[in-house]
Design an enzyme around this catalytic site. Sequence first.
Site, PDB file in Angstrom:
ATOM      1  N   GLN A 135       1.178  -1.200  -0.253  1.00  0.00           N
ATOM      2  CA  GLN A 135      -0.536   0.147  -0.053  1.00  0.00           C
ATOM      3  C   GLN A 135       0.805   0.942   0.227  1.00  0.00           C
ATOM      4  O   GLN A 135       1.898   1.360   1.175  1.00  0.00           O
ATOM      5  CB  GLN A 135      -0.974  -0.070   1.325  1.00  0.00           C
ATOM      6  CG  GLN A 135      -1.671   1.451   1.507  1.00  0.00           C
ATOM      7  CD  GLN A 135      -3.096   0.928   2.158  1.00  0.00           C
ATOM      8  OE1 GLN A 135      -3.743   0.328   2.686  1.00  0.00           O
ATOM      9  NE2 GLN A 135      -2.314   2.070   3.352  1.00  0.00           N
ATOM     10  N   TYR A 137       0.558   4.314   0.136  1.00  0.00           N
ATOM     11  CA  TYR A 137      -0.302   6.263   0.705  1.00  0.00           C
ATOM     12  C   TYR A 137       0.705   6.642   2.215  1.00  0.00           C
ATOM     13  O   TYR A 137       0.774   8.165   1.249  1.00  0.00           O
ATOM     14  CB  TYR A 137      -1.262   5.682   2.334  1.00  0.00           C
ATOM     15  CG  TYR A 137      -2.307   5.066   1.649  1.00  0.00           C
ATOM     16  CD1 TYR A 137      -2.987   4.885  -0.375  1.00  0.00           C
ATOM     17  CD2 TYR A 137      -3.603   5.393   2.562  1.00  0.00           C
ATOM     18  CE1 TYR A 137      -4.080   4.630  -0.178  1.00  0.00           C
ATOM     19  CE2 TYR A 137      -4.797   4.549   1.909  1.00  0.00           C
ATOM     20  CZ  TYR A 137      -5.560   4.508   0.127  1.00  0.00           C
ATOM     21  OH  TYR A 137      -6.095   3.492  -0.059  1.00  0.00           O
ATOM     22  N   SER A 138       1.203   6.674   2.899  1.00  0.00           N
ATOM     23  CA  SER A 138       2.000   7.410   2.997  1.00  0.00           C
ATOM     24  C   SER A 138       3.273   8.333   2.536  1.00  0.00           C
ATOM     25  O   SER A 138       3.921   7.120   2.248  1.00  0.00           O
ATOM     26  CB  SER A 138       2.367   7.067   4.659  1.00  0.00           C
ATOM     27  OG  SER A 138       1.472   7.002   5.707  1.00  0.00           O
ATOM     28  N   GLU A 264      -9.740  -1.125   6.401  1.00  0.00           N
ATOM     29  CA  GLU A 264      -8.062  -1.307   7.240  1.00  0.00           C
ATOM     30  C   GLU A 264      -8.378  -1.579   8.555  1.00  0.00           C
ATOM     31  O   GLU A 264      -8.805  -2.224   9.426  1.00  0.00           O
ATOM     32  CB  GLU A 264      -7.696  -0.186   6.791  1.00  0.00           C
ATOM     33  CG  GLU A 264      -6.222  -0.777   7.930  1.00  0.00           C
ATOM     34  CD  GLU A 264      -5.220   0.149   6.729  1.00  0.00           C
ATOM     35  OE1 GLU A 264      -3.738  -0.202   7.352  1.00  0.00           O
ATOM     36  OE2 GLU A 264      -4.821   1.254   6.525  1.00  0.00           O
ATOM     37  N   SER A 391      -3.358   8.983  12.988  1.00  0.00           N
ATOM     38  CA  SER A 391      -2.345   8.681  14.728  1.00  0.00           C
ATOM     39  C   SER A 391      -3.625   8.702  15.377  1.00  0.00           C
ATOM     40  O   SER A 391      -5.243   9.422  14.995  1.00  0.00           O
ATOM     41  CB  SER A 391      -1.834  10.153  14.779  1.00  0.00           C
ATOM     42  OG  SER A 391      -2.632  11.222  14.411  1.00  0.00           O
TER      43      SER A 391
END
Length: 415
Positions: A135, A137-138, A264, A391
């Site tokens: 994945q 994403y970040s 998720e 977070s």
Amino acid sequence: MEFGFDAADDAFRQDARSWLQAHLTDAFADAAGQGGPGSEHEGAEARRAWERELGAGGWIGIGWDAAYRRQQAARTATLTQQVVWAEEYARARAPARYGHIGENLLAPTLLAYGTEDQRRRFLPPIARGETLWCQGYSEPGAGSDLAGVRTTARRDVAHDGKATSGRATYRVTGQKTWTSLAREADWCFVLARTEAGARRHRGLSLLLVPMDQPGRIEVRPITQLTGTSEFNEVFFDGAVAAAEDIVGGEGNGWSVAMGLLALERGVSTLVQQIGFAEELSGVLREAARATAADPVLKDRLVRQWAELRTMRWNALRTLGSSSEPSHPGAPSVAKLLWGGWHQRLGELAMQVRGASATVGPYDWSGERAYELDAWQRLFLFTRADTIYGGSDEIQRDIIAERVLGLPKEPKGGVR
């Protein structure tokens, strides 16, 4: 909400249990329980082979339409039977799944947002345990705040200096970080900005990018506190993605990405909680062996057990409701619950063991360095549980603004 198991579910449970007992042998038995949080490096070869074993047995994608599976023995399961399979898998201490991201994140996203062609091309190899996904994403400047993504994807009709007969492609350039399984994955679903000059939630698209592109994709492992490297940095330098491999259409990446994150952080956490229950049982066994009767510690252990039961029923309630998964606060509530719970479990594991938690096995011959044991890895790895995947602060903002209707936090500080 009523969530129970009937006679058909009990028969399915026996089938699952029998299959696992018959197939968890030899190298697969040696890999039992391996590959969990902080231990992704364990049993890599056996776990990759185990994915193909699961696929041949028809146990991957058991909730999908059979048209997207094409396995030798394609099983079809109801919702409750999918829960049964997850429970039996955890109880058998089967190896941690390499195919989790493909089966539980990408596949439901393609079923919800993808084209029929995408489903028929990408889902069968996942069901057979042949194709692994990661994945994207970040990013270094866009972790919990995905709207800050800076990776770009520019439309191109040729690459490698060769004509493509008008077949449109995208060139992906940028950096992703904290990418699990990037070294093992065959494909990556990448959130990138396809509209130049667009900001925040606009102009984003979700592209399916093949990882085997030497010179265009570089993966660098990130060494953690545990000494292992479960996560990676991924650098894209003009990596090629086919235009037909955009999920949900160009510019709709934010909606697709949020739908995927709901999967998720929401329904799929039930499987995660079954693993949590096994870890808690281990901590309880450690506590039972301790000689000191600490009433404060006992109270914490009971609370930990009660909180896990609450999380389980919340996840089952989500599964049993047609409206719950689309509720804007459900994924954030689930993430807040399990992130803090798992972190406290790591702390409890250390408290139960007392002073012995600070030391571990060491090979005095000098051939091997100091290695963390399972409980030490649990403690160190769970420090990140309240950060990755969104977070706690971000989750509370989402609940405050989208559920409770509170005013948004001022940008740029309080004036």
